[in-house]
Scaffold this motif. Structure first.
Motif, mmCIF file in Angstrom:
data_model
loop_
_atom_site.group_PDB
_atom_site.id
_atom_site.type_symbol
_atom_site.label_atom_id
_atom_site.label_comp_id
_atom_site.label_asym_id
_atom_site.label_seq_id
_atom_site.Cartn_x
_atom_site.Cartn_y
_atom_site.Cartn_z
ATOM 1 N N PHE A 160 0.836 -1.200 0.000
ATOM 2 C CA PHE A 160 0.000 0.000 0.000
ATOM 3 C C PHE A 160 0.873 1.253 0.000
ATOM 4 C CE2 PHE A 160 -2.716 3.327 1.463
ATOM 5 C CZ PHE A 160 -4.008 2.974 1.100
ATOM 6 N N ALA A 161 1.868 1.295 0.885
ATOM 7 C CA ALA A 161 2.749 2.464 0.966
ATOM 8 C C ALA A 161 3.564 2.630 -0.306
ATOM 9 C CB ALA A 161 3.667 2.340 2.178
ATOM 10 N N ILE A 162 3.962 1.522 -0.915
ATOM 11 C CA ILE A 162 4.744 1.600 -2.156
ATOM 12 C C ILE A 162 3.911 2.185 -3.280
ATOM 13 C CG2 ILE A 162 5.855 0.213 -3.936
ATOM 14 C CD1 ILE A 162 6.792 -1.680 -1.751
ATOM 15 N N ILE A 163 2.678 1.703 -3.444
ATOM 16 C CA ILE A 163 1.815 2.213 -4.511
ATOM 17 C C ILE A 163 1.495 3.688 -4.292
ATOM 18 C CG2 ILE A 163 -0.456 2.021 -5.591
ATOM 19 C CD1 ILE A 163 -0.392 -0.939 -5.075
ATOM 20 N N ILE A 217 8.793 12.447 0.383
ATOM 21 C CA ILE A 217 9.588 12.306 1.596
ATOM 22 C C ILE A 217 9.056 13.175 2.734
ATOM 23 C CG2 ILE A 217 11.898 12.458 2.593
ATOM 24 C CD1 ILE A 217 11.545 10.287 0.464
ATOM 25 N N VAL A 218 8.804 14.460 2.438
ATOM 26 C CA VAL A 218 8.410 15.394 3.492
ATOM 27 C C VAL A 218 6.919 15.288 3.794
ATOM 28 C CG1 VAL A 218 8.324 17.816 4.197
ATOM 29 C CG2 VAL A 218 10.295 16.964 2.901
ATOM 30 N N ASP A 219 6.076 15.581 2.771
ATOM 31 C CA ASP A 219 4.629 15.654 3.000
ATOM 32 C C ASP A 219 4.032 14.315 3.420
ATOM 33 O OD1 ASP A 219 4.889 18.255 2.273
ATOM 34 O OD2 ASP A 219 4.035 18.041 0.272
ATOM 35 N N PHE A 220 4.472 13.233 2.783
ATOM 36 C CA PHE A 220 3.867 11.928 3.061
ATOM 37 C C PHE A 220 4.584 11.176 4.174
ATOM 38 C CE2 PHE A 220 3.829 7.298 1.728
ATOM 39 C CZ PHE A 220 2.660 6.998 2.398
ATOM 40 N N LEU A 221 5.897 10.963 4.028
ATOM 41 C CA LEU A 221 6.604 10.107 4.974
ATOM 42 C C LEU A 221 6.926 10.811 6.292
ATOM 43 C CD1 LEU A 221 9.019 8.157 2.592
ATOM 44 C CD2 LEU A 221 6.884 7.376 3.619
ATOM 45 N N LEU A 254 5.211 10.116 9.812
ATOM 46 C CA LEU A 254 5.894 9.633 11.011
ATOM 47 C C LEU A 254 5.442 10.413 12.245
ATOM 48 C CD1 LEU A 254 9.547 9.150 9.691
ATOM 49 C CD2 LEU A 254 7.802 7.400 10.036
ATOM 50 N N VAL A 255 5.307 11.727 12.088
ATOM 51 C CA VAL A 255 4.875 12.562 13.205
ATOM 52 C C VAL A 255 3.424 12.259 13.576
ATOM 53 C CG1 VAL A 255 4.474 14.926 13.974
ATOM 54 C CG2 VAL A 255 6.517 14.381 12.645
ATOM 55 N N VAL A 256 2.553 12.212 12.564
ATOM 56 C CA VAL A 256 1.133 11.960 12.810
ATOM 57 C C VAL A 256 0.916 10.585 13.425
ATOM 58 C CG1 VAL A 256 -1.107 11.648 11.685
ATOM 59 C CG2 VAL A 256 0.365 13.553 11.008
ATOM 60 N N ALA A 257 1.614 9.576 12.900
ATOM 61 C CA ALA A 257 1.469 8.220 13.435
ATOM 62 C C ALA A 257 1.952 8.143 14.879
ATOM 63 C CB ALA A 257 2.250 7.236 12.564
ATOM 64 N N THR A 258 3.034 8.845 15.195
ATOM 65 C CA THR A 258 3.544 8.840 16.562
ATOM 66 C C THR A 258 2.563 9.508 17.520
ATOM 67 O OG1 THR A 258 5.825 8.897 15.744
ATOM 68 C CG2 THR A 258 5.462 9.524 18.044
ATOM 69 N N ILE A 259 1.986 10.627 17.078
ATOM 70 C CA ILE A 259 0.984 11.299 17.913
ATOM 71 C C ILE A 259 -0.230 10.392 18.116
ATOM 72 C CG2 ILE A 259 -0.631 13.242 18.015
ATOM 73 C CD1 ILE A 259 1.445 14.904 16.541
ATOM 74 N N CYS A 293 -0.741 2.672 13.394
ATOM 75 C CA CYS A 293 -1.013 4.109 13.310
ATOM 76 C C CYS A 293 -0.474 4.681 12.004
ATOM 77 C CB CYS A 293 -0.400 4.838 14.501
ATOM 78 S SG CYS A 293 -1.017 4.269 16.099
ATOM 79 N N PHE A 294 0.658 4.162 11.550
ATOM 80 C CA PHE A 294 1.189 4.604 10.258
ATOM 81 C C PHE A 294 0.319 4.076 9.117
ATOM 82 C CE2 PHE A 294 4.068 4.338 6.581
ATOM 83 C CZ PHE A 294 4.483 5.665 6.524
ATOM 84 N N ASP A 295 -0.225 2.879 9.272
ATOM 85 C CA ASP A 295 -1.160 2.350 8.267
ATOM 86 C C ASP A 295 -2.390 3.251 8.139
ATOM 87 O OD1 ASP A 295 0.418 0.203 7.634
ATOM 88 O OD2 ASP A 295 -0.597 -1.195 8.972
ATOM 89 N N VAL A 296 -2.889 3.718 9.279
ATOM 90 C CA VAL A 296 -4.046 4.620 9.258
ATOM 91 C C VAL A 296 -3.704 5.904 8.521
ATOM 92 C CG1 VAL A 296 -5.601 5.992 10.701
ATOM 93 C CG2 VAL A 296 -5.046 3.653 11.353
ATOM 94 N N HIS A 297 -2.519 6.413 8.765
ATOM 95 C CA HIS A 297 -2.076 7.617 8.035
ATOM 96 C C HIS A 297 -2.025 7.351 6.538
ATOM 97 C CE1 HIS A 297 0.364 10.956 6.591
ATOM 98 N NE2 HIS A 297 1.238 10.075 6.145
ATOM 99 N N CYS A 298 -1.475 6.215 6.135
ATOM 100 C CA CYS A 298 -1.400 5.875 4.708
ATOM 101 C C CYS A 298 -2.800 5.793 4.101
ATOM 102 C CB CYS A 298 -0.659 4.558 4.513
ATOM 103 S SG CYS A 298 1.105 4.620 4.900
#
Length: 249
Positions: A54-57, A89-93, A97-102, A150-155
Motif C-alpha cells: 500500500f505504501a509503495i503504490i 519524503i516530506v509531505d507523506f513520509l 511519522l509525526v502523525v502516526a507517533t501522535i 497508526c502509520f497504516d491509518v495515516h497511509c
C-alpha cells in the motif's frame, strides 16, 4: 517492522492486488477496509499490515503526480526533483511519522479504556527513564497498539489527500488560480473536503479498535477547518493559489 522491511526488499512477496482493492474501497466504503484489518487481527494477532504494498503504490502515485506537476508548471529538472522530495519524503513520509507517533501516543495513553502503564506497574523501576512519568507517557513500555498500525491509518487517510490535492487540484489549478471569488470558494472547499475526509478515515481506523474509547475527539479538527474555511473564503484568501505559489514561486 523487521518483517515489513524484509518484504519490502522481496518484490515477489508483495501483494499489490490487495493494496489496490483497499485503495478502491477506501474511496467508496472505507469501513469495509478496516473490517478486513479486524479479521486480520484474529488470524495474525496483529493490527498492522505486514505488507508494504500500500505504501509503495501510494509513494509511486505521489511521485507520478510530482512529475506531472513539474512538467506542467516548471521545465526545470531540479524543481521536479524537489517536488518529488517534498511530496513523497516530506509531505507523506516525514509528516506521516509525526502523525502516526501522535496517534500512537494518544491511543495508548488517552483513548485506551485502561492505562496499562499506570495500572500494571510492570516496568523496571531500576531504570531512571521509566521512573519519569513524562517519558513513560510518550513511550509506553507495554503499549496496546503497535505504532505500525497508526502509520497504516495515516497511509489510508493520505490516499484521500492524494486524490483531492494532488489529482483533482492538478486538473482544476488553471481555474483555481483565477483572481475571483468563485475560484477562491472552489479552492478552499477542495482543501476543506480533503483535510476533513483525512480525519474521517483516521477516525474510522481508530474507532474500530475495541479497546479504544472517545475516538470521536479525532474529529475535532474538522469544525476548526470549517471555521478557517469560512474566514479565508470571506476574506478572499485562496489557499490553492497560495500553495501553488509556495511550490513554484
Amino acid at each position: 517492522m523487521p518483517k515489513y522491511f524484509k518484504r519490502f526488499m522481496n518484490f515477489q512477496s508483495l501483494d499489490f492486488e490487495t493494496a489496490v482493492w483497499e485503495m478502491f474501497n477506501l474511496l467508496v466504503q472505507p469501513k469495509r477496509v478496516y473490517k478486513l484489518l479486524y479479521y486480520q487481527r484474529q488470524t495474525k494477532n496483529k493490527w498492522s499490515r505486514d505488507d508494504p504494498s500500500f505504501a509503495i503504490i501510494l509513494s509511486l502515485l505521489l511521485t507520478i503526480s510530482a512529475i506531472c506537476w513539474g512538467l506542467t508548471y516548471s521545465t526545470n529538472i531540479i524543481t521536479i526533483f524537489k517536488l518529488i522530495l517534498y511530496m513523497v519524503i516530506v509531505d507523506f513520509l516525514l509528516v506521516g511519522l509525526v502523525v502516526a507517533t501522535i496517534g500512537w501516543i494518544l491511543a495508548n495513553n488517552i483513548l485506551s479504556q485502561s492505562n496499562t502503564n499506570s495500572q500494571s506497574g510492570s516496568y523496571d523501576s531500576n531504570k531512571w527513564w521509566v521512573n519519569n512519568k513524562y517519558i513513560r507517557f510518550i513511550f509506553p513500555s507495554d503499549s496496546i497498539l503497535e505504532w505500525a498500525y497508526c502509520f497504516d491509518v495515516h497511509c489510508n487517510s493520505y490516499l484521500i489527500i492524494w486524490c483531492g490535492l494532488y489529482l483533482i487540484q492538478f486538473f482544476l489549478l488553471p481555474l483555481l488560480r483565477l483572481n475571483n471569488w468563485i475560484s477562491c470558494l472552489i479552492g478552499n472547499t477542495l482543501y476543506l473536503a480533503s483535510l476533513s475526509y483525512y480525519f474521517v478515515i483516521t477516525f474510522y481506523g481508530y474507532n474500530m479498535l475495541p479497546f479504544l474509547t472517545r475516538t470521536e475527539f479525532l474529529l475535532v479538527p474538522i469544525p476548526i477547518f470549517a471555521i478557517f474555511w469560512l474566514i479565508l473564503t470571506l476574506s478572499g484568501f485562496n489557499v490553492a493559489n497560495y500553495m501553488s505559489d509556495s511550490y513554484f514561486g
